[in-house]
Scaffold this active site. Structure first.
Site, PDB file in Angstrom:
ATOM      1  N   GLU A 128     -25.921 109.797  35.086  1.00 58.66           N
ATOM      2  CA  GLU A 128     -26.952 110.815  34.820  1.00 58.66           C
ATOM      3  C   GLU A 128     -26.384 112.236  34.938  1.00 58.66           C
ATOM      4  OE1 GLU A 128     -30.678 110.184  36.809  1.00 58.66           O
ATOM      5  OE2 GLU A 128     -31.476 112.128  36.201  1.00 58.66           O
TER       6      GLU A 128
ATOM      7  N   ASP B 124     -37.866 104.832  39.861  1.00 63.05           N
ATOM      8  CA  ASP B 124     -38.678 105.542  40.858  1.00 63.05           C
ATOM      9  C   ASP B 124     -39.045 106.952  40.370  1.00 63.05           C
ATOM     10  OD1 ASP B 124     -36.230 106.735  41.181  1.00 63.05           O
ATOM     11  OD2 ASP B 124     -36.087 106.402  43.346  1.00 63.05           O
TER      12      ASP B 124
HETATM   13  O1  KIV Z   1     -35.983 106.559  38.077  1.00 61.96           O
HETATM   14  C1  KIV Z   1     -35.613 106.595  36.899  1.00 61.96           C
HETATM   15  O2  KIV Z   1     -36.411 106.638  35.961  1.00 61.96           O
HETATM   16  C2  KIV Z   1     -34.179 106.565  36.647  1.00 61.96           C
HETATM   17  C3  KIV Z   1     -33.718 106.874  35.264  1.00 61.96           C
HETATM   18  C4  KIV Z   1     -33.976 108.290  34.955  1.00 61.96           C
HETATM   19  C5  KIV Z   1     -32.313 106.474  35.043  1.00 61.96           C
HETATM   20  O3  KIV Z   1     -33.418 106.335  37.529  1.00 61.96           O
END
Ligand code: KIV
Length: 267
Positions: free
Chosen positions: A184, A50
């Protein structure tokens, strides 16, 4: 590059790779063309993240992304993937009310697109939801540490340093049945401890080299998105300037009547 002999990536294969010490590669994708290129390049997991709310839609956060939009993007990405595992994010508000709501949202993604798994954000507080999804045969990738959907609650995009809480979150989602875990913006030592403690693979973003795999936002890796550059992003290309220069040369050629030439037309 991917070859015909490379196995199709599945959740059990990711676990086997962890046991074998084979690192997992993941990048985000939001459209057919990019997903096709990343799949051909041999990326293992295409994440319909997202984060497309920022790098594709131009919002300041991921909070505005809707389930309909995730279905739209996951459908294009999954159509392109031949080998990679396609995982689609459950967007903010599509799983927070109840495990029942989460199953309904995840089933839309799995039924209306060819994606093979969903990702959701949260540790212990999402364990019951993950358990319910797995009981409904929905493969779940969990996501702890800096969880961008919680940006209002966290008070900004900050490194998460509470080792005990992070370890408890990691154990909770693994015990609930998640097949993999994104970590993260967490100090490398904490991510290393979690990776050693869990049987399921960890996929880090800003979480150091000891995770079982790595994920980045493709627009960041390619130098396409210039709005914000986190410390953990390594740029493997500078496509923003390439695109601007190409568009500028095209405009110049049109204005000077250098394009199209006679050969580029029909007779
Ligand atoms: O939404 C996203 O791209 C993510 C990644 C950064 C892990 O959750």
């Amino acid at each position: 590059m991917a070859t015909e002999n490379d196995p199709v990536v599945t959740p059990p294969l990711l676990s086997r790779w962890k046991r074998d010490g084979r690192k997992i590669t993941s990048l985000t994708a939001a459209d057919y063309t990019m997903a096709r290129l990343l799949d051909e390049a041999g990326i293992d997991v295409l994440l319909v993240g997202d984060s497309l709310g920022t790098v594709v839609q131009g919002h300041g956060t991921t909070l505005k992304v809707t389930l309909d939009q995730m279905v739209y993007h996951a459908e294009m990405v999954a159509r392109a993937a031949r080998r990679a595992l396609v995982v689609a994010d459950l967007p903010f508000g599509s799983y927070h009310e109840s495990p029942r709501q989460a199953v309904r949202s995840a089933c839309r993604l799995l039924k209306e697109t060819e994606c093979q798994a969903v990702k959701l954000e949260g540790g212990r507080r999402m364990a019951a939801t993950i358990r319910r999804l797995v009981e409904a045969d929905v493969p779940v990738m969990a996501h702890i540490g800096l969880t961008p959907q919680s940006v209002r609650h966290l008070g900004g995009y900050k490194v998460q340093r509470d080792a005990d809480a992070l370890l408890a979150d990691a154990h909770a989602v693994a015990e609930a049945g998640a097949f993999a875990l994104v970590i993260e913006c967490v100090p490398s030592e904490i991510a290393a401890t979690i990776s050693q403690a869990l049987a399921i693979p960890t996929i880090g973003i800003g979480a150091g080299p000891s995770c079982d795999g790595q994920v980045l936002v493709t627009h960041d890796l390619l130098g396409l998105f210039e709005g914000f550059r986190p410390k953990f992003v390594r740029r493997y290309a500078e496509l923003a300037s390439t695109v601007r220069e190409a568009a500028n040369r095209y405009a110049h050629d049109v204005q000077s009547s250098a394009f199209p030439s006679d050969e580029e037309g029909f007779r």
